[in-house]
Design a protein around this motif. Structure first.
Motif, PDB file in Angstrom:
ATOM      1  N   ALA A   4       0.869  -1.174   0.000  1.00  0.00           N
ATOM      2  CA  ALA A   4       0.000   0.000   0.000  1.00  0.00           C
ATOM      3  C   ALA A   4       0.904   1.222   0.000  1.00  0.00           C
ATOM      4  O   ALA A   4       1.811   1.337   0.826  1.00  0.00           O
ATOM      5  N   ILE A   5       0.653   2.119  -0.932  1.00  0.00           N
ATOM      6  CA  ILE A   5       1.506   3.289  -1.122  1.00  0.00           C
ATOM      7  C   ILE A   5       0.638   4.538  -0.964  1.00  0.00           C
ATOM      8  O   ILE A   5      -0.281   4.765  -1.769  1.00  0.00           O
ATOM      9  N   LEU A   6       0.911   5.316   0.068  1.00  0.00           N
ATOM     10  CA  LEU A   6       0.204   6.562   0.324  1.00  0.00           C
ATOM     11  C   LEU A   6       1.084   7.708  -0.160  1.00  0.00           C
ATOM     12  O   LEU A   6       2.230   7.843   0.281  1.00  0.00           O
ATOM     13  N   LEU A   7       0.535   8.493  -1.073  1.00  0.00           N
ATOM     14  CA  LEU A   7       1.300   9.569  -1.703  1.00  0.00           C
ATOM     15  C   LEU A   7       0.497  10.861  -1.596  1.00  0.00           C
ATOM     16  O   LEU A   7      -0.491  11.053  -2.310  1.00  0.00           O
ATOM     17  N   MET A   8       0.898  11.732  -0.701  1.00  0.00           N
ATOM     18  CA  MET A   8       0.218  13.013  -0.534  1.00  0.00           C
ATOM     19  C   MET A   8       0.874  14.054  -1.441  1.00  0.00           C
ATOM     20  O   MET A   8       2.095  14.071  -1.608  1.00  0.00           O
ATOM     21  N   ASP A   9       0.038  14.913  -2.023  1.00  0.00           N
ATOM     22  CA  ASP A   9       0.542  15.955  -2.914  1.00  0.00           C
ATOM     23  C   ASP A   9       1.210  17.077  -2.120  1.00  0.00           C
ATOM     24  O   ASP A   9       0.763  17.422  -1.024  1.00  0.00           O
ATOM     25  N   LYS A  10       2.247  17.635  -2.707  1.00  0.00           N
ATOM     26  CA  LYS A  10       2.855  18.842  -2.146  1.00  0.00           C
ATOM     27  C   LYS A  10       1.885  20.001  -2.374  1.00  0.00           C
ATOM     28  O   LYS A  10       1.188  20.040  -3.403  1.00  0.00           O
ATOM     29  N   MET A  35      -2.367  -4.524  -9.914  1.00  0.00           N
ATOM     30  CA  MET A  35      -2.957  -3.550  -9.000  1.00  0.00           C
ATOM     31  C   MET A  35      -4.156  -4.121  -8.271  1.00  0.00           C
ATOM     32  O   MET A  35      -5.047  -4.698  -8.887  1.00  0.00           O
ATOM     33  N   ALA A  36      -4.156  -3.969  -6.958  1.00  0.00           N
ATOM     34  CA  ALA A  36      -5.330  -4.324  -6.166  1.00  0.00           C
ATOM     35  C   ALA A  36      -6.329  -3.178  -6.218  1.00  0.00           C
ATOM     36  O   ALA A  36      -7.531  -3.388  -6.359  1.00  0.00           O
ATOM     37  N   PHE A  37      -5.835  -1.959  -6.096  1.00  0.00           N
ATOM     38  CA  PHE A  37      -6.649  -0.757  -6.251  1.00  0.00           C
ATOM     39  C   PHE A  37      -5.738   0.444  -6.405  1.00  0.00           C
ATOM     40  O   PHE A  37      -4.570   0.404  -6.052  1.00  0.00           O
ATOM     41  N   ALA A  38      -6.316   1.519  -6.937  1.00  0.00           N
ATOM     42  CA  ALA A  38      -5.572   2.765  -7.112  1.00  0.00           C
ATOM     43  C   ALA A  38      -6.565   3.895  -7.325  1.00  0.00           C
ATOM     44  O   ALA A  38      -7.612   3.699  -7.936  1.00  0.00           O
ATOM     45  N   GLY A  39      -6.244   5.061  -6.804  1.00  0.00           N
ATOM     46  CA  GLY A  39      -7.100   6.210  -7.037  1.00  0.00           C
ATOM     47  C   GLY A  39      -6.678   7.406  -6.224  1.00  0.00           C
ATOM     48  O   GLY A  39      -5.830   7.312  -5.326  1.00  0.00           O
ATOM     49  N   SER A  52      -2.711  10.309  -3.568  1.00  0.00           N
ATOM     50  CA  SER A  52      -3.085   9.034  -4.181  1.00  0.00           C
ATOM     51  C   SER A  52      -2.904   7.899  -3.183  1.00  0.00           C
ATOM     52  O   SER A  52      -2.032   7.961  -2.310  1.00  0.00           O
ATOM     53  N   LEU A  53      -3.714   6.867  -3.361  1.00  0.00           N
ATOM     54  CA  LEU A  53      -3.566   5.626  -2.602  1.00  0.00           C
ATOM     55  C   LEU A  53      -3.558   4.496  -3.621  1.00  0.00           C
ATOM     56  O   LEU A  53      -4.484   4.350  -4.417  1.00  0.00           O
ATOM     57  N   ILE A  54      -2.476   3.731  -3.595  1.00  0.00           N
ATOM     58  CA  ILE A  54      -2.278   2.664  -4.575  1.00  0.00           C
ATOM     59  C   ILE A  54      -1.861   1.396  -3.837  1.00  0.00           C
ATOM     60  O   ILE A  54      -1.057   1.463  -2.907  1.00  0.00           O
ATOM     61  N   ALA A  55      -2.399   0.268  -4.250  1.00  0.00           N
ATOM     62  CA  ALA A  55      -1.970  -1.024  -3.719  1.00  0.00           C
ATOM     63  C   ALA A  55      -1.581  -1.911  -4.897  1.00  0.00           C
ATOM     64  O   ALA A  55      -2.405  -2.198  -5.765  1.00  0.00           O
TER      65      ALA A  55
END
Length: 101
Positions: A4-10, A35-39, A52-55
């Motif tokens: 699980a990858i949590l990516l917050m925008d600057k 991909m399990a999910f992404a959005g 973004s949250l991507i798995a």
């Protein structure tokens, strides 16, 4: 292993995000079968993108890091420092939750 990858925008990168979005989506499409999910993560209004949250299934954390290094939003400077963890899906996907268009 799913990560699980949590990516917050600057702050201040909304226009850059829109500009780079086609490259970002094309990059994700290359590994869509893993991909399990992404959005996007949004504010309560459902319109203001915050990150973004991507798995995604990767063989190792090193593979996640290598993939993320070449990710278009990362390269363009949209994202702050990622938060990455192994994700163990303990709940079966529910019908009736199709991807948003």
């Amino acid at each position: 292993m799913i990560y699980a990858i949590l990516l917050m925008d600057k702050p201040g990168t909304a226009d850059l995000r829109i500009q780079i979005r086609p490259e970002h989506r094309a990059y994700l499409a290359q590994i869509s079968d893993r991909m399990a999910f992404a959005g996007p993560l949004t504010s309560e209004d459902g319109k203001t993108t915050l990150g973004s949250l991507i798995a995604i299934d990767f063989p190792s954390r090193a593979d996640v890091d290598a993939w993320l290094k070449d990710e278009p939003y990362t390269k363009a400077g949209v994202y702050e420092k990622p938060i990455i963890h192994v994700f163990n899906n303990m709940w079966e996907q529910k019908a009736g939750f199709p991807p948003a268009s």
